[in-house]
Design an enzyme around this catalytic site. Structure first.
Site, PDB file in Angstrom:
ATOM      1  CD  GLU A 147      -2.695   1.165   2.608  1.00  0.00           C
ATOM      2  OE1 GLU A 147      -2.310   0.524   3.613  1.00  0.00           O
ATOM      3  OE2 GLU A 147      -3.759   1.808   2.597  1.00  0.00           O
ATOM      4  CE  LYS A 222      -7.407   1.828   3.344  1.00  0.00           C
ATOM      5  NZ  LYS A 222      -6.119   2.187   3.946  1.00  0.00           N
ATOM      6  CB  CYS A 259      -4.695  -1.471   4.174  1.00  0.00           C
ATOM      7  SG  CYS A 259      -3.986  -1.687   5.835  1.00  0.00           S
TER       8      CYS A 259
END
Ligand SMILES: NC(=O)NCCC(=O)O
Length: 418
Positions: A147, A222, A259
Site C-alpha cells: 500500500e 480503497k 488494507c
C-alpha cells in the site's frame, strides 16, 4: 499455596535477550514465527505444528519451488528475503490446470523521512528495481506491491505536505512499472496515493492495475478508511467510489482489497461475487495494533470466498520529523511503531504459505492452480448454501432509519430471583 518459582538470572537474561532481539523487528532474533518454530522444534513436532498452523494442500504440506540462480543472486546481493512455494489442485478431466505464478513485495522505505521528497521517492524506486527484476527472472506473472509504496506512510502525522507524494494514475510510478510489465510480460498492481486531477485534485488511496502489455487495465480505490490509533488516513483521502471491480487479466481474474478493507467481510464477499480468483490485500499496519489479526482475516476470506489471497505489509519503523498525537491519550510520538512485514498467501482450501520476514524486505512467490477455486466451491458449496436473500433482506431493513434489531427477550428476564 506454593509460590510460583522466581525467574533465575539465566531466564531473566534470556527474556532480556529476546526483547533486545525483537527491537530490530525480528521474532526474538528469527526472521519469522515459522523460522523460530522450525529451528527450535524437533522435526516431527514441527511437522505437526506446521500441519495445524499452515494447513495442508491436497493432503500434504506446501512444497517449496526452486527459483533460477539469477533471482537468488539478486536476493542475496540486495539482502531481501526470497521464498517460493506452490499450491496444487486436483487434476481434472475436462479442464487443463491453470497455473499462475504470483509475487508479493514488501519493503521498508529507503531514505529518512526528512530527505527531499523527490529523493525519497526515487530511492524507493531504486530499492524496488532488483526485487522486481528478481520477480521477472523467476517468471512471476502477477506481481503486487504494498500500500502507498511510493512514500513513507505519513498518514499518522495529519500534515498536509505529504500530499505532494500523490500522483495521477498515469503518473511517474505507473510509468516506472509499465516498463517492467512489458519487459517481463507481467501484470503489476501498484497501490499509490492518487491525485485525481480531473476532479478538483481529489486524493484517493488507489491500486492501479497494469496489464502484461504495459497498458493500464483500470484502478480500484480503497473502500474503507481506518479511524483507529495513528491511522489518521481520513485526513488525506476519501472513501473509494469504484465499487468492487474484478480485473480480467491474461493470468486470471484479480481484485484488490486495500488494507483496512480486510476487516470487512462484506468487502471480501463483494470481490468474490464479482468472480475474483485472486484478491490482493496491500497493507500498512503495525504490530501493536493488528498482528494477532493478520494471519486470520485474509485466510478466513480465502476460505469463505473460495479464492486465493495475497497479503502484503510494509516493513520497518518510519520516524517523522514532527511528533504527533492521535487523541488516544498516548504521549506525543514520532513514529507509527513497527510495520511487521509477514506477507503471505492463503488458499481456498485453508492452506497458507509461511510468512516472509518480519523485519526485512522480501519477495514471496507462489504458483497457484486457479482450478482449486472451483474445486473447493464444488466440495464445500459455500456459494450455494450462502442464503444471500436472508442477508439482503436484513441489510435492506437495517438501512432504514426505523430499523429495530430482531431481539426476542426472555419474558422472565426481569423477574426477581426468590
Ligand atoms: N493502512 C491501513 O488501512 N491501516 C489500518 C490498520 C489496520 O487495518 O491494521
Amino acid at each position: 499455596m506454593e509460590k510460583p518459582a522466581q525467574n533465575t538470572d539465566a531466564q531473566n537474561g534470556q527474556v532480556q535477550e529476546a526483547t533486545k532481539a525483537s527491537s530490530d523487528g525480528s521474532v526474538c532474533g528469527y526472521d519469522s514465527l515459522h523460522q523460530l518454530l522450525s529451528e527450535n522444534l524437533k522435526p516431527h513436532l514441527f511437522q505437526e505444528v506446521n500441519r495445524i498452523l499452515l494447513g495442508l494442500n491436497r493432503g500434504k504440506a506446501l512444497e517449496t519451488i526452486s527459483l533460477p540462480e539469477s533471482a537468488k543472486a539478486l536476493s542475496s546481493g540486495h539482502n531481501f528475503d526470497l521464498q517460493a512455494s506452490c499450491f496444487l489442485a486436483d487434476k481434472e478431466l475436462l479442464r487443463e490446470p491453470r497455473i499462475v505464478r504470483v509475487g508479493l513485495i514488501q519493503n521498508s522505505i529507503a531514505l529518512p523521512t526528512t530527505a527531499h521528497f523527490l529523493d525519497q521517492k526515487r530511492a524507493i524506486f531504486e530499492k524496488l528495481r532488483p526485487i522486481i527484476d528478481a520477480a521477472g527472472a523467476a517468471g512471476v506473472n502477477v506481481l503486487c506491491l504494498q500500500e502507498a509504496w511510493t512514500m513513507p506512510f505519513a498518514f499518522c502525522t495529519r500534515e498536509k505536505r505529504w500530499c505532494e507524494f500523490a500522483e495521477p494514475v498515469d503518473g511517474e510510478s505507473t510509468r516506472f512499472l509499465q516498463d517492467f510489465a512489458r519487459m517481463y510480460n507481467m501484470v503489476i498492481i501498484s497501490p499509490i496515493l492518487e491525485r485525481d486531477v480531473n476532479h478538483g485534485e481529489t486524493l484517493w488511496n488507489t491500486a492501479v492495475v497494469i496489464g502484461n502489455n504495459g497498458n493500464i487495465i483500470g484502478k480500484h480505490r480503497k473502500n474503507h478508511i481506518p479511524r483507529v490509533g495513528d491511522f489518521n488516513e481520513s485526513t488525506y483521502y476519501m472513501e473509494g467510489n469504484t465499487g468492487h471491480p474484478v480485473f480480467e487479466t491474461a493470468y486470471g481474474k484479480i481484485a484488490v482489497n486495500i488494507c483496512y478493507g480486510r476487516h470487512h467481510p462484506l468487502n471480501w464477499l463483494a470481490f468474490g461475487l464479482n468472480g475474483a480468483e485472486i484478491v490482493f490485500n496491500p497493507s500498512a499496519t503495525v504490530g501493536e495494533l493488528s498482528e494477532p489479526m493478520w494471519p486470520i482475516e485474509a485466510r478466513n476470506a480465502a476460505i469463505a470466498n473460495s479464492y486465493f489471497v495475497g497479503s502484503i505489509n510494509r516493513v520497518g519503523t518510519e520516524v517523522f520529523p514532527n511528533p504527533f498525537t492521535s487523541g488516544d491519550g498516548k504521549p506525543e510520538h514520532a513514529d507509527f511503531g513497527h510495520f511487521y512485514g509477514s506477507s503471505h498467501f492463503s488458499a481456498p482450501d485453508a492452506s497458507c504459505t509461511p510468512s516472509l520476514s518480519r523485519h526485512r524486505d522480501g519477495l514471496l512467490i507462489s504458483d497457484m492452480d486457479l482450478n482449486l477455486c472451483r474445486q473447493i466451491k464444488d466440495k464445500w458449496g459455500f456459494r450455494m448454501t450462502a442464503r444471500y436473500e436472508l442477508y439482503a433482506d436484513l441489510l435492506a431493513q437495517y438501512l432504514k432509519p426505523d430499523f429495530e434489531p430482531q431481539v426476542i427477550s426472555d419474558p422472565l428476564l426481569h423477574k426477581k430471583s426468590p
